[in-house]
Design a protein around this motif. Structure first.
Motif, PDB file in Angstrom:
ATOM      1  N   GLY A   1       1.937 -44.767  25.753  1.00  0.00           N
ATOM      2  CA  GLY A   1       2.827 -43.754  25.252  1.00  0.00           C
ATOM      3  C   GLY A   1       3.619 -44.470  24.162  1.00  0.00           C
ATOM      4  N   PHE A   2       3.837 -45.674  24.291  1.00  0.00           N
ATOM      5  CA  PHE A   2       4.461 -46.584  23.297  1.00  0.00           C
ATOM      6  C   PHE A   2       3.543 -46.758  22.355  1.00  0.00           C
ATOM      7  CE2 PHE A   2       5.531 -50.763  21.191  1.00  0.00           C
ATOM      8  CZ  PHE A   2       7.115 -50.625  21.211  1.00  0.00           C
ATOM      9  N   GLY A   3       2.197 -46.951  22.281  1.00  0.00           N
ATOM     10  CA  GLY A   3       1.194 -47.182  21.421  1.00  0.00           C
ATOM     11  C   GLY A   3       0.853 -46.037  20.555  1.00  0.00           C
ATOM     12  N   PHE A   4       0.861 -44.754  21.500  1.00  0.00           N
ATOM     13  CA  PHE A   4       0.502 -43.424  20.685  1.00  0.00           C
ATOM     14  C   PHE A   4       1.300 -43.173  19.739  1.00  0.00           C
ATOM     15  CE2 PHE A   4       0.178 -38.733  21.205  1.00  0.00           C
ATOM     16  CZ  PHE A   4      -0.948 -38.472  20.489  1.00  0.00           C
ATOM     17  N   THR A   5       2.698 -43.534  19.811  1.00  0.00           N
ATOM     18  CA  THR A   5       3.646 -43.136  18.762  1.00  0.00           C
ATOM     19  C   THR A   5       3.310 -43.483  17.310  1.00  0.00           C
ATOM     20  OG1 THR A   5       5.398 -43.638  20.260  1.00  0.00           O
ATOM     21  CG2 THR A   5       6.186 -43.380  18.282  1.00  0.00           C
ATOM     22  N   ALA A   6       2.725 -44.742  17.209  1.00  0.00           N
ATOM     23  CA  ALA A   6       2.070 -45.210  15.828  1.00  0.00           C
ATOM     24  C   ALA A   6       1.099 -44.370  15.381  1.00  0.00           C
ATOM     25  CB  ALA A   6       1.561 -46.591  16.165  1.00  0.00           C
ATOM     26  N   PHE A   7       0.374 -43.777  16.293  1.00  0.00           N
ATOM     27  CA  PHE A   7      -1.046 -42.954  15.725  1.00  0.00           C
ATOM     28  C   PHE A   7      -0.474 -41.602  15.408  1.00  0.00           C
ATOM     29  CE2 PHE A   7      -4.369 -39.709  16.882  1.00  0.00           C
ATOM     30  CZ  PHE A   7      -5.441 -40.168  16.116  1.00  0.00           C
ATOM     31  N   MET A   8       0.504 -40.926  15.965  1.00  0.00           N
ATOM     32  CA  MET A   8       0.892 -39.705  15.732  1.00  0.00           C
ATOM     33  C   MET A   8       1.752 -39.871  14.310  1.00  0.00           C
ATOM     34  SD  MET A   8      -0.279 -37.504  17.817  1.00  0.00           S
ATOM     35  CE  MET A   8       0.594 -36.032  16.875  1.00  0.00           C
ATOM     36  N   LEU A   9       2.503 -40.945  13.977  1.00  0.00           N
ATOM     37  CA  LEU A   9       3.224 -40.957  12.917  1.00  0.00           C
ATOM     38  C   LEU A   9       2.560 -41.254  11.880  1.00  0.00           C
ATOM     39  CD1 LEU A   9       6.203 -40.873  12.010  1.00  0.00           C
ATOM     40  CD2 LEU A   9       6.286 -43.409  12.270  1.00  0.00           C
ATOM     41  N   TYR A  10       1.264 -41.940  12.071  1.00  0.00           N
ATOM     42  CA  TYR A  10       0.259 -42.199  10.812  1.00  0.00           C
ATOM     43  C   TYR A  10      -0.387 -40.860  10.217  1.00  0.00           C
ATOM     44  CZ  TYR A  10      -3.744 -43.713   8.345  1.00  0.00           C
ATOM     45  OH  TYR A  10      -4.488 -43.715   7.070  1.00  0.00           O
TER      46      TYR A  10
END
Length: 451
Positions: free
Chosen positions: A359-368
């Motif tokens: 969940g923490f790491g997926f945040t970067a992906f969606m924001l990218y």
């Protein structure tokens, strides 16, 4: 403005005020976004465990259920036609009714000898209906609410979509598990689950016939024809692939989540498989609790913390910590496969940590995806980004079962016994190299994401 125009405007304002007093957004937003989430989780989560419990082999299960992602991959290609034919409200209601029919058909076919081929067809249709429902429901939300209301209710829609996640990954799985135990009949247990879902969606359809207002702006876009749609789509396609750093961006979209894409089809079979076959031997009910409660809560907590972190430091600063957070917790599956613990709390803790990291790491992906979509045609470009995101999940997932079977014939660690899951999860850890490689190449503005 003419006097007639002023009168029309006043009348329209009064009509809207009356309609909103009678039918508040609270009457339809919660149910609409539960209806948006449930079919997605039914198609992409429930099918994995259901087919595993029904005795379908891992390679076959992963390959065929992997194809169910396809409607979300190709969704941008037909989404413009939702603007051309009928209204968003009509599309939304029609898809809910068709989803109810498809779920009912699954329930009827499960106890039969042709259950696998028959239900796969139904699930593929359900996936198509669900992807179309996403397009129409989100469009309806933006038409019915003004910009202020959209901002005010965005948390509500997000919350109820997450509730759908808890129901789909937890409640329905627990229900199936208890029915399996009580009835002693696995096909009948899952049949009841999907017949229940069918009745629920029929109820949602009937509720929304009354609860969803008819926005005045909800009509086919004037002047839009198939020819103009194809022309505009071609232009959007060209501008998307003309963006700076497009190839490093596409590689990032396809490979950043590679470890998760490999895991997603085999985690539930691993939890379910008997100890003698290298699994953890959990019951269906226990899997529902682990994934639908512990896993979802940890996932949401990680996502919330990730959003806070990026807002303070920016996406570029947090990309590498989030990539590590996404990938390194996969080692917990390696540990679980090697130790095969029988302590349920230990298993819950391990999966909770892994889901928090994801969940923490997926945040970067969606924001990218948002970052790369900026500029002209942002909405259409974002749709392309999410299509590549789905493709990045679809292709590795289809191969996951085959990879497990190939790895099962080797004993790399000298442990003896079944090695399929041990070797597979270490292969997942090796795939983390792809995530790190694409993070090295991707280009991000150092200020993006900061407050």
């Amino acid at each position: 403005m003419t006097k007639l125009d002023k009168n029309d405007k006043i009348e329209h304002t009064q009509d809207c005020a009356i309609e909103k007093r009678v039918r508040s957004p609270w009457a339809w937003i919660p149910s609409l976004y539960i209806a948006e989430g449930l079919p997605y989780f039914a198609v992409n989560v429930l099918t994995v465990l259901m087919y595993t419990n029904l005795g379908i082999g891992l390679a076959e299960m992963a390959f065929y259920t992997g194809w169910l992602y396809l409607p979300w991959v190709i969704k941008p290609f037909w989404s413009p036609f939702v603007d051309l034919i009928k209204t968003k409200r009509t599309w939304t209601l029609a898809m809910q009714l068709l989803i109810a029919v498809a779920m009912g058909a699954v329930g009827v076919l499960l106890p039969t000898s042709m259950f696998f081929a028959g239900t796969l067809i139904c699930f593929w249709l359900m996936a198509f209906f669900s992807a179309t429902h996403d397009i129409a429901a989100d469009g309806y939300y933006m038409l019915e609410l003004d910009s202020h209301e959209q901002a005010a209710y965005v948390g509500v829609r997000s919350t109820f979509y997450r509730i759908a996640s808890v129901i789909g990954q937890g409640g329905l799985v627990i229900m199936a598990g208890r029915l399996e135990t009580g009835l002693g009949n696995v096909p009948m247990a899952w049949s009841i689950v999907f017949l229940t879902l069918s009745v629920f969606f029929l109820g949602v359809f009937m509720w929304h016939l009354w609860a969803m207002p008819k926005p005045r702006g909800d009509k086919p876009t004037p002047g839009v024809t198939p020819k103009t749609i194809m022309r505009d789509f071609a232009m959007t396609f060209v501008t998307f692939f003309s963006k700076p750093h497009i190839w490093s961006a596409l590689t990032f979209m396809l490979l950043y989540r590679l470890p998760e894409a490999l895991c997603v089809k085999l985690v539930q079979p691993f939890l379910k498989a008997p100890m003698a076959e290298g699994g953890l031997g959990l019951s269906t009910t226990e899997i529902g609790f682990v994934n639908g409660t512990v896993g979802v809560v940890a996932l949401l907590a990680g996502g919330i913390l990730g959003g806070i972190a990026i807002s303070r430091g920016g996406l570029k600063r947090w990309l590498w910590p989030m990539a590590l957070s996404l990938t390194l917790p996969c080692v917990f599956y390696c540990v679980l496969a090697m130790l095969q613990p029988d302590n349920f709390m230990f298993i819950c803790a391990a999966i909770g940590i892994e889901q928090f990291g994801y969940g923490f790491g997926f945040t970067a992906f969606m924001l990218y995806l948002i970052y790369f979509s900026r500029g002209e045609s942002q909405t259409s470009h974002y749709a392309f980004c999410t299509a590549f995101m789905a493709l990045g999940m679809m292709l590795p997932g289809m191969a996951a079962g085959w990879l497990h079977d190939v790895m099962a014939s080797h004993d790399f660690f000298g442990m003896g016994g079944p090695q399929g899951y041990v070797n597979f999860f270490w292969l997942v850890m090796l795939s983390c190299v792809a995530t790190f490689a694409v993070c090295m190449k991707v280009k991000i503005d150092s200020e993006f994401g900061k407050k």
